[in-house]
Write a protein that holds these residues in place. Sequence first.
Motif, PDB file in Angstrom:
ATOM      1  N   HIS A   1       5.239 140.081  67.322  1.00 32.55           N
ATOM      2  CA  HIS A   1       6.377 139.389  66.719  1.00 32.55           C
ATOM      3  C   HIS A   1       6.329 139.481  65.192  1.00 32.55           C
ATOM      4  O   HIS A   1       7.357 139.685  64.538  1.00 32.55           O
ATOM      5  N   LEU A   2       5.123 139.326  64.617  1.00 34.42           N
ATOM      6  CA  LEU A   2       5.026 139.450  63.161  1.00 34.42           C
ATOM      7  C   LEU A   2       5.326 140.889  62.736  1.00 34.42           C
ATOM      8  O   LEU A   2       6.008 141.106  61.736  1.00 34.42           O
ATOM      9  N   GLU A   3       4.845 141.846  63.475  1.00 33.76           N
ATOM     10  CA  GLU A   3       5.128 143.240  63.127  1.00 33.76           C
ATOM     11  C   GLU A   3       6.644 143.456  63.028  1.00 33.76           C
ATOM     12  O   GLU A   3       7.143 144.023  62.050  1.00 33.76           O
ATOM     13  N   GLN A   4       7.363 142.991  64.009  1.00 32.85           N
ATOM     14  CA  GLN A   4       8.812 143.162  64.030  1.00 32.85           C
ATOM     15  C   GLN A   4       9.469 142.428  62.849  1.00 32.85           C
ATOM     16  O   GLN A   4      10.283 143.001  62.124  1.00 32.85           O
ATOM     17  N   ALA A   5       9.105 141.167  62.647  1.00 34.46           N
ATOM     18  CA  ALA A   5       9.705 140.373  61.571  1.00 34.46           C
ATOM     19  C   ALA A   5       9.352 140.942  60.197  1.00 34.46           C
ATOM     20  O   ALA A   5      10.204 140.978  59.294  1.00 34.46           O
TER      21      ALA A   5
ATOM     22  N   ASP B   1       5.191 132.397  54.180  1.00 34.53           N
ATOM     23  CA  ASP B   1       6.561 131.888  54.324  1.00 34.53           C
ATOM     24  C   ASP B   1       7.227 132.486  55.565  1.00 34.53           C
ATOM     25  O   ASP B   1       7.898 131.771  56.314  1.00 34.53           O
ATOM     26  N   LEU B   2       7.044 133.781  55.786  1.00 37.47           N
ATOM     27  CA  LEU B   2       7.625 134.435  56.959  1.00 37.47           C
ATOM     28  C   LEU B   2       7.053 133.858  58.255  1.00 37.47           C
ATOM     29  O   LEU B   2       7.791 133.598  59.211  1.00 37.47           O
TER      30      LEU B   2
ATOM     31  N   GLY C   1       7.959 130.771  63.020  1.00 34.03           N
ATOM     32  CA  GLY C   1       7.193 129.977  63.966  1.00 34.03           C
ATOM     33  C   GLY C   1       6.022 130.726  64.583  1.00 34.03           C
ATOM     34  O   GLY C   1       5.444 130.284  65.573  1.00 34.03           O
ATOM     35  N   ILE C   2       5.646 131.844  63.983  1.00 36.52           N
ATOM     36  CA  ILE C   2       4.499 132.615  64.474  1.00 36.52           C
ATOM     37  C   ILE C   2       3.232 131.968  63.940  1.00 36.52           C
ATOM     38  O   ILE C   2       3.120 131.685  62.746  1.00 36.52           O
ATOM     39  N   GLU C   3       2.282 131.731  64.833  1.00 33.27           N
ATOM     40  CA  GLU C   3       1.043 131.069  64.434  1.00 33.27           C
ATOM     41  C   GLU C   3      -0.063 132.092  64.204  1.00 33.27           C
ATOM     42  O   GLU C   3      -0.427 132.840  65.108  1.00 33.27           O
ATOM     43  N   ALA C   4      -0.571 132.114  62.982  1.00 34.68           N
ATOM     44  CA  ALA C   4      -1.704 132.986  62.660  1.00 34.68           C
ATOM     45  C   ALA C   4      -2.996 132.250  62.969  1.00 34.68           C
ATOM     46  O   ALA C   4      -3.092 131.031  62.792  1.00 34.68           O
ATOM     47  N   GLN C   5      -3.987 132.981  63.428  1.00 35.60           N
ATOM     48  CA  GLN C   5      -5.303 132.393  63.662  1.00 35.60           C
ATOM     49  C   GLN C   5      -6.071 132.290  62.355  1.00 35.60           C
ATOM     50  O   GLN C   5      -6.904 131.417  62.192  1.00 35.60           O
TER      51      GLN C   5
END
Length: 80
Positions: free
Chosen positions: A22-26, A63-64, A69-73
Amino acid sequence: MIRRERKPRLVIAFHTTADALHLEQAAKVAGFPGRLIPVPREITAGCGLAWRDEPENEKSLRDLLAQTGIEAQGLHILTL
């Protein structure tokens, strides 16, 4: 053999592969130059993928993450 110069990189680890994708796409839509990489040995993560980008993009990527709403570890600066 051409070796890439090792320099500080921002590495974002994730709990799940879905979060990484999801982060890759965003990030691509938002114009970030980074890419997905295998998680470096120096860190641990729930999945085997991490996002690598330039350290100066850390605030914008935080910020992205918040906006999507993507949660990074974890966010790490590593010399890669």
